[in-house]
Each structure stands twice: as C-alpha cells, then as structure tokens.
Design a protein around this motif. Structure first.
Motif, PDB file in Angstrom:
ATOM      1  N   VAL A   1      33.831 -10.830  24.952  1.00 48.41           N
ATOM      2  CA  VAL A   1      32.840  -9.838  24.533  1.00 48.41           C
ATOM      3  C   VAL A   1      32.276  -9.152  25.765  1.00 48.41           C
ATOM      4  O   VAL A   1      31.902  -9.815  26.733  1.00 48.41           O
ATOM      5  N   GLN A   2      32.232  -7.837  25.692  1.00 46.56           N
ATOM      6  CA  GLN A   2      31.716  -7.089  26.838  1.00 46.56           C
ATOM      7  C   GLN A   2      30.991  -5.842  26.359  1.00 46.56           C
ATOM      8  O   GLN A   2      31.468  -5.138  25.464  1.00 46.56           O
ATOM      9  N   LEU A   3      29.827  -5.612  26.959  1.00 39.05           N
ATOM     10  CA  LEU A   3      29.081  -4.373  26.774  1.00 39.05           C
ATOM     11  C   LEU A   3      28.842  -3.789  28.155  1.00 39.05           C
ATOM     12  O   LEU A   3      28.257  -4.451  29.009  1.00 39.05           O
ATOM     13  N   VAL A   4      29.299  -2.579  28.350  1.00 35.75           N
ATOM     14  CA  VAL A   4      29.191  -1.967  29.667  1.00 35.75           C
ATOM     15  C   VAL A   4      28.433  -0.648  29.545  1.00 35.75           C
ATOM     16  O   VAL A   4      28.914   0.303  28.924  1.00 35.75           O
ATOM     17  N   GLU A   5      27.236  -0.621  30.147  1.00 36.16           N
ATOM     18  CA  GLU A   5      26.440   0.599  30.150  1.00 36.16           C
ATOM     19  C   GLU A   5      26.834   1.483  31.322  1.00 36.16           C
ATOM     20  O   GLU A   5      27.224   1.003  32.384  1.00 36.16           O
ATOM     21  N   SER A   6      26.700   2.768  31.127  1.00 32.66           N
ATOM     22  CA  SER A   6      26.943   3.731  32.193  1.00 32.66           C
ATOM     23  C   SER A   6      26.095   4.971  31.934  1.00 32.66           C
ATOM     24  O   SER A   6      25.531   5.134  30.857  1.00 32.66           O
ATOM     25  N   GLY A   7      26.027   5.823  32.950  1.00 33.67           N
ATOM     26  CA  GLY A   7      25.317   7.084  32.809  1.00 33.67           C
ATOM     27  C   GLY A   7      23.936   7.126  33.427  1.00 33.67           C
ATOM     28  O   GLY A   7      23.285   8.171  33.424  1.00 33.67           O
ATOM     29  N   GLY A   8      23.481   6.006  33.958  1.00 33.99           N
ATOM     30  CA  GLY A   8      22.178   6.001  34.608  1.00 33.99           C
ATOM     31  C   GLY A   8      22.230   6.690  35.957  1.00 33.99           C
ATOM     32  O   GLY A   8      23.292   7.098  36.429  1.00 33.99           O
ATOM     33  N   GLY A   9      21.067   6.830  36.564  1.00 35.69           N
ATOM     34  CA  GLY A   9      21.005   7.450  37.878  1.00 35.69           C
ATOM     35  C   GLY A   9      19.624   8.006  38.155  1.00 35.69           C
ATOM     36  O   GLY A   9      18.661   7.680  37.463  1.00 35.69           O
ATOM     37  N   LEU A  10      19.567   8.831  39.169  1.00 38.48           N
ATOM     38  CA  LEU A  10      18.324   9.468  39.583  1.00 38.48           C
ATOM     39  C   LEU A  10      18.257  10.869  38.983  1.00 38.48           C
ATOM     40  O   LEU A  10      19.217  11.648  39.110  1.00 38.48           O
ATOM     41  N   VAL A  11      17.145  11.178  38.346  1.00 32.78           N
ATOM     42  CA  VAL A  11      16.972  12.491  37.725  1.00 32.78           C
ATOM     43  C   VAL A  11      15.546  12.955  37.966  1.00 32.78           C
ATOM     44  O   VAL A  11      14.625  12.133  38.050  1.00 32.78           O
ATOM     45  N   GLN A  12      15.369  14.248  38.061  1.00 35.71           N
ATOM     46  CA  GLN A  12      14.032  14.793  38.264  1.00 35.71           C
ATOM     47  C   GLN A  12      13.257  14.807  36.946  1.00 35.71           C
ATOM     48  O   GLN A  12      13.856  14.861  35.865  1.00 35.71           O
ATOM     49  N   PRO A  13      11.942  14.779  37.029  1.00 36.05           N
ATOM     50  CA  PRO A  13      11.135  14.899  35.799  1.00 36.05           C
ATOM     51  C   PRO A  13      11.515  16.153  35.024  1.00 36.05           C
ATOM     52  O   PRO A  13      11.724  17.222  35.617  1.00 36.05           O
ATOM     53  N   GLY A  14      11.628  15.987  33.713  1.00 37.80           N
ATOM     54  CA  GLY A  14      12.048  17.089  32.863  1.00 37.80           C
ATOM     55  C   GLY A  14      13.543  17.154  32.640  1.00 37.80           C
ATOM     56  O   GLY A  14      14.013  17.927  31.790  1.00 37.80           O
ATOM     57  N   GLY A  15      14.283  16.364  33.386  1.00 37.99           N
ATOM     58  CA  GLY A  15      15.733  16.362  33.270  1.00 37.99           C
ATOM     59  C   GLY A  15      16.230  15.513  32.100  1.00 37.99           C
ATOM     60  O   GLY A  15      15.445  14.939  31.345  1.00 37.99           O
ATOM     61  N   SER A  16      17.551  15.458  31.994  1.00 35.25           N
ATOM     62  CA  SER A  16      18.201  14.732  30.900  1.00 35.25           C
ATOM     63  C   SER A  16      19.276  13.793  31.431  1.00 35.25           C
ATOM     64  O   SER A  16      19.861  14.043  32.494  1.00 35.25           O
ATOM     65  N   LEU A  17      19.510  12.760  30.682  1.00 32.26           N
ATOM     66  CA  LEU A  17      20.615  11.845  30.932  1.00 32.26           C
ATOM     67  C   LEU A  17      21.179  11.381  29.598  1.00 32.26           C
ATOM     68  O   LEU A  17      20.435  11.272  28.611  1.00 32.26           O
ATOM     69  N   ARG A  18      22.462  11.098  29.585  1.00 33.06           N
ATOM     70  CA  ARG A  18      23.048  10.459  28.421  1.00 33.06           C
ATOM     71  C   ARG A  18      23.664   9.133  28.856  1.00 33.06           C
ATOM     72  O   ARG A  18      24.585   9.118  29.679  1.00 33.06           O
ATOM     73  N   LEU A  19      23.144   8.064  28.325  1.00 33.57           N
ATOM     74  CA  LEU A  19      23.676   6.745  28.606  1.00 33.57           C
ATOM     75  C   LEU A  19      24.741   6.405  27.580  1.00 33.57           C
ATOM     76  O   LEU A  19      24.640   6.783  26.409  1.00 33.57           O
ATOM     77  N   SER A  20      25.742   5.672  28.034  1.00 26.86           N
ATOM     78  CA  SER A  20      26.797   5.190  27.155  1.00 26.86           C
ATOM     79  C   SER A  20      26.882   3.680  27.267  1.00 26.86           C
ATOM     80  O   SER A  20      26.630   3.117  28.338  1.00 26.86           O
ATOM     81  N   CYS A  21      27.246   3.067  26.171  1.00 30.58           N
ATOM     82  CA  CYS A  21      27.489   1.623  26.160  1.00 30.58           C
ATOM     83  C   CYS A  21      28.814   1.402  25.455  1.00 30.58           C
ATOM     84  O   CYS A  21      28.929   1.629  24.242  1.00 30.58           O
ATOM     85  N   SER A  22      29.790   0.980  26.227  1.00 30.96           N
ATOM     86  CA  SER A  22      31.126   0.760  25.700  1.00 30.96           C
ATOM     87  C   SER A  22      31.302  -0.710  25.368  1.00 30.96           C
ATOM     88  O   SER A  22      31.032  -1.583  26.202  1.00 30.96           O
ATOM     89  N   ALA A  23      31.748  -0.988  24.144  1.00 33.45           N
ATOM     90  CA  ALA A  23      31.845  -2.361  23.667  1.00 33.45           C
ATOM     91  C   ALA A  23      33.299  -2.781  23.502  1.00 33.45           C
ATOM     92  O   ALA A  23      34.161  -1.955  23.174  1.00 33.45           O
ATOM     93  N   SER A  24      33.533  -4.072  23.703  1.00 27.92           N
ATOM     94  CA  SER A  24      34.862  -4.630  23.479  1.00 27.92           C
ATOM     95  C   SER A  24      34.729  -6.104  23.149  1.00 27.92           C
ATOM     96  O   SER A  24      33.738  -6.757  23.491  1.00 27.92           O
ATOM     97  N   GLY A  25      35.730  -6.618  22.469  1.00 28.57           N
ATOM     98  CA  GLY A  25      35.763  -8.048  22.180  1.00 28.57           C
ATOM     99  C   GLY A  25      35.129  -8.463  20.868  1.00 28.57           C
ATOM    100  O   GLY A  25      35.066  -9.665  20.575  1.00 28.57           O
ATOM    101  N   PHE A  26      34.646  -7.499  20.101  1.00 29.81           N
ATOM    102  CA  PHE A  26      34.069  -7.822  18.795  1.00 29.81           C
ATOM    103  C   PHE A  26      34.199  -6.597  17.898  1.00 29.81           C
ATOM    104  O   PHE A  26      34.533  -5.503  18.360  1.00 29.81           O
ATOM    105  N   THR A  27      33.915  -6.781  16.623  1.00 28.43           N
ATOM    106  CA  THR A  27      34.045  -5.697  15.654  1.00 28.43           C
ATOM    107  C   THR A  27      32.811  -4.802  15.733  1.00 28.43           C
ATOM    108  O   THR A  27      31.805  -5.009  15.041  1.00 28.43           O
ATOM    109  N   PHE A  28      32.902  -3.809  16.572  1.00 24.95           N
ATOM    110  CA  PHE A  28      31.758  -2.958  16.905  1.00 24.95           C
ATOM    111  C   PHE A  28      31.092  -2.384  15.655  1.00 24.95           C
ATOM    112  O   PHE A  28      29.871  -2.367  15.556  1.00 24.95           O
ATOM    113  N   SER A  29      31.880  -1.922  14.710  1.00 28.58           N
ATOM    114  CA  SER A  29      31.325  -1.234  13.545  1.00 28.58           C
ATOM    115  C   SER A  29      30.456  -2.139  12.680  1.00 28.58           C
ATOM    116  O   SER A  29      29.648  -1.647  11.880  1.00 28.58           O
TER     117      SER A  29
END
Length: 115
Positions: A1-29
């Motif tokens: 089982v693995q959950l891997v987050e990505s998409g973080g970082g440094l952003v200025q106030p007012g900015g946007s980010l989209r985080l992703s979490c990719s799953a494996s090893g189990f029935t995600f749905s």
C-alpha cells in the motif's frame, strides 16, 4: 500500500497549488479519501474529505471557497486544489485513505505560503 503526495512547494500569498495523491496497493475506488494538514506546533486537522460517491465534507470556514477536493478513480488519484493561499495555510499536507477500520497515510508534502 502506498500513498504518494506531490505538488507542494513555495507559493506567494494569493497564489494557487494543486496537490495530488497517487494511490497503489489497494482498491482506491472503495476508500474514502481525505486531505489533512499539520502546521508547526499544531495538531493535524482535516482539510477536506471525499466519499466513494463524490460527496465532500469538511469545509472549515477558513478554507471555504478556496479549497476543493476531487478524485479520479481511473487514475487512483485524489486532488486538492488550493486557491487564494494565505500564509496561515503553510503546513505539511497529508492524504489519507479509509475503509472501515483500515487507514493509510501518505508521507506528506510541504506547502509554504510566503512572499
């Protein structure tokens, strides 16, 4: 089982980010997926959750209208779209999968909002 987050970082106030979490090893749905965050010196708190059928829960006033959660069962991925970011959104963001008593956590991704 693995959950891997990505998409973080440094952003200025007012900015946007989209985080992703990719799953494996189990029935995600079959799992309810959630995003949590933990700021330095604070307890981990729920950001947003999404059920297997797409129902969303957990809108705190501080995030309402700025954050949205979505999932793509075909890609085994859950997303957190964050807009109008504020310095107080700075934290490590974690995704969690839950099915009955089973719970899995990712390792987290750092989000820093600073000018």
């Amino acid at each position: 089982v693995q959950l891997v987050e990505s998409g973080g970082g440094l952003v200025q106030p007012g900015g946007s980010l989209r985080l992703s979490c990719s799953a494996s090893g189990f029935t995600f749905s079959a799992y309810r997926m959630s995003w949590y965050r933990q700021a330095p010196g604070k307890e981990r708190e729920l950001v947003l959750g999404i059920s297997t059928t797409g129902d969303i829960t957990g809108y705190l006033d501080s995030m309402k209208g700025r954050f949205t959660i979505s999932r793509d069962n075909a890609k085994n991925t859950v997303y957190l779209q964050m807009n109008s970011l504020k310095p107080e959104d700075t934290a490590v963001y974690y995704c969690k999968a839950r099915f009955r008593q089973l719970e899995y956590w990712g390792q987290g991704t750092q989000v820093t909002v600073s000018s």
